[in-house]
Enzyme design. Structure first.
Site: not given
Ligand code: AMP
Length: 396
Positions: A38, A200, A353
């Site tokens: 950054r 999610k 991130g």
């Molecule tokens: P986000 O902040 O919504 O982009 O989510 C990122 C997180 O999603 C990461 O820490 C991953 O470990 C998690 N993630 C990715 N795929 C899966 C999965 N199949 N089941 C559970 N968590 C997941």
């Protein structure tokens, strides 16, 4: 609403230039900066001000000090790192407002640099307090926002401050972020392919809705894919799911198909009996997920399927990992998709991130066309929202 001005449209000679930067750098427990990305990204703007004969007053937040001074969140390490990078002295004010800051700002000569202590030592910062913003504005002659990473927040140093300065503009980092984003979303080279993953669906619903208005293809991986798969009647075992969003997922799939958008879901996945780096894993077709198992990554067949669309893309926007990439047994899909992206001839824009971390983990950051510095801000742009930090500059 006026037009957004950039830093190269302002006269900076002999001016004290207040630059809102985002030096919220990752730090270790001993207070060392572990990644100065950054700070590096702010250098074009800072060097420009100095070359044009201005003096710099830099302000940032770091961490979450909860509105009061806390040594743990001091910006002194960032000031020292900046001084090494620009090879000149960086003066420091131990409070971002008050007598010390005023005196040091007043005494600044062209070519000098002053960094203020953490803005979030005052709760007024996050409250967008006008009186606090006025005190910051009074330190300088003009204002530059180069903190893309906080521009989705209407905070005092991002929003209210623009009401109290006679001239303001966006810095070069903001310019780069806005330009790449517009290149991808307003007049993209097509096919435009979005890759969306992460945990999610709930956090990405608006992103999906907005992307569906613009993209030719959308590839869905990560934990969120399982809600879509369940919506199609797939037995997903113990995989992450948001049951309340199944009707929404169904509608999204129907809408995409009606509009002729190529929407792809995983056709195989890596499963395990627990989310643990030591778990036993195997890859199964999507219709064969065992009841007691959870899907934690996409499999090889999905990588090949997604790869076909990626190969033909001219523009790619990516947010969210394809699996639990932080754990080695579930990192294959995310790393393989990064490989497909860098081998394509597409303009690739990556943000959020975790996605950024994955690209760095793969050591492919130089092969991606553009990596956004703003997680939340990038997501809000993807959602089609106007950022407060941009709106306030247009109003100024
Ligand atoms: P986000 O902040 O919504 O982009 O989510 C990122 C997180 O999603 C990461 O820490 C991953 O470990 C998690 N993630 C990715 N795929 C899966 C999965 N199949 N089941 C559970 N968590 C997941």
């Amino acid at each position: 609403m006026g037009r957004l001005k950039y830093i190269d449209e302002l006269d900076l000679k002999d001016k004290k230039v207040f630059v809102r930067v985002d030096y919220n750098c990752p730090m270790d427990s001993a207070g060392n900066i572990t990644n100065d990305f950054r700070i590096q990204e702010s250098l074009p703007t800072l060097n420009y001000v100095l070359e044009k004969g201005g003096a710099l007053i830099l302000a940032s937040h770091l961490g979450k000090p909860k509105g009061k001074p806390d040594k743990k969140y001091s910006l002194l390490p960032e000031a020292k790192r900046l001084s090494e990078l620009i090879r000149r002295e960086v003066l420091f004010a131990s409070d971002c407002i008050g007598q010390e800051a005023q005196e040091k700002a007043k005494a600044l000569k062209p070519g000098q640099v002053l960094m203020l202590e953490n803005l979030r030592f005052y709760q007024e910062e996050e409250k967008n307090d006008d009186a606090f913003a006025l005190k910051l504005a009074n330190l300088a002659d003009c204002y530059i926002n180069d903190a893309f990473g906080v521009s989705h927040r209407a905070h005092a140093s991002v929003d209210a401050i623009t009401r109290h300065v006679s001239a303001c503009a966006a810095g070069f980092l903001m310019k780069k972020e806005i330009t790449y984003f517009e290149k991808a979303m307003k007049a993209p080279a097509r096919p435009l392919v979005a890759i969306v993953g992460g945990a999610k669906v709930s956090g990405k619903l608006q992103v999906l809705e907005n992307l569906l208005k613009k993209v030719d293809s959308i590839l869905i991986g990560g934990g969120m894919a399982f809600t879509f798969l369940k919506a199609q009647g797939v037995e997903i075992g113990k995989s992450l799911v948001e049951d309340d969003l199944i009707p929404t997922a169904k509608r999204t799939l129907d809408f995409a198909r009606e509009k002729g958008i190529n929407i792809l879901l995983p056709i195989d996945c890596v499963v395990a009996d627990k989310m643990d780096a030591s778990a036993q894993t195997r890859t199964v077709d999507i219709n064969n997920i065992p009841k007691e198992y959870l899907g934690l990554d996409i499999g090889e067949k999905t990588v090949a399927l997604f790869g076909e669309t990626i190969k033909n893309a001219k523009t790619i926007i990516w947010n969210g990992p394809m699996g639990v990439f932080e754990m080695k047994p579930f990192s294959y899909g995310t790393l393989a998709i990064i490989d497909k992206i860098v081998k394509s001839h597409a303009i690739s824009i990556v943000g959020g991130g975790d996605t950024d971390t994955a690209v760095h983990q793969a050591g492919k950051e130089k092969e991606i066309t553009f990596i956004s510095t703003g997680g939340g801000a990038f997501l809000e742009l993807l959602e089609g929202k106007e950022l407060p930090g941009i709106k306030s500059l247009e109003r100024c």
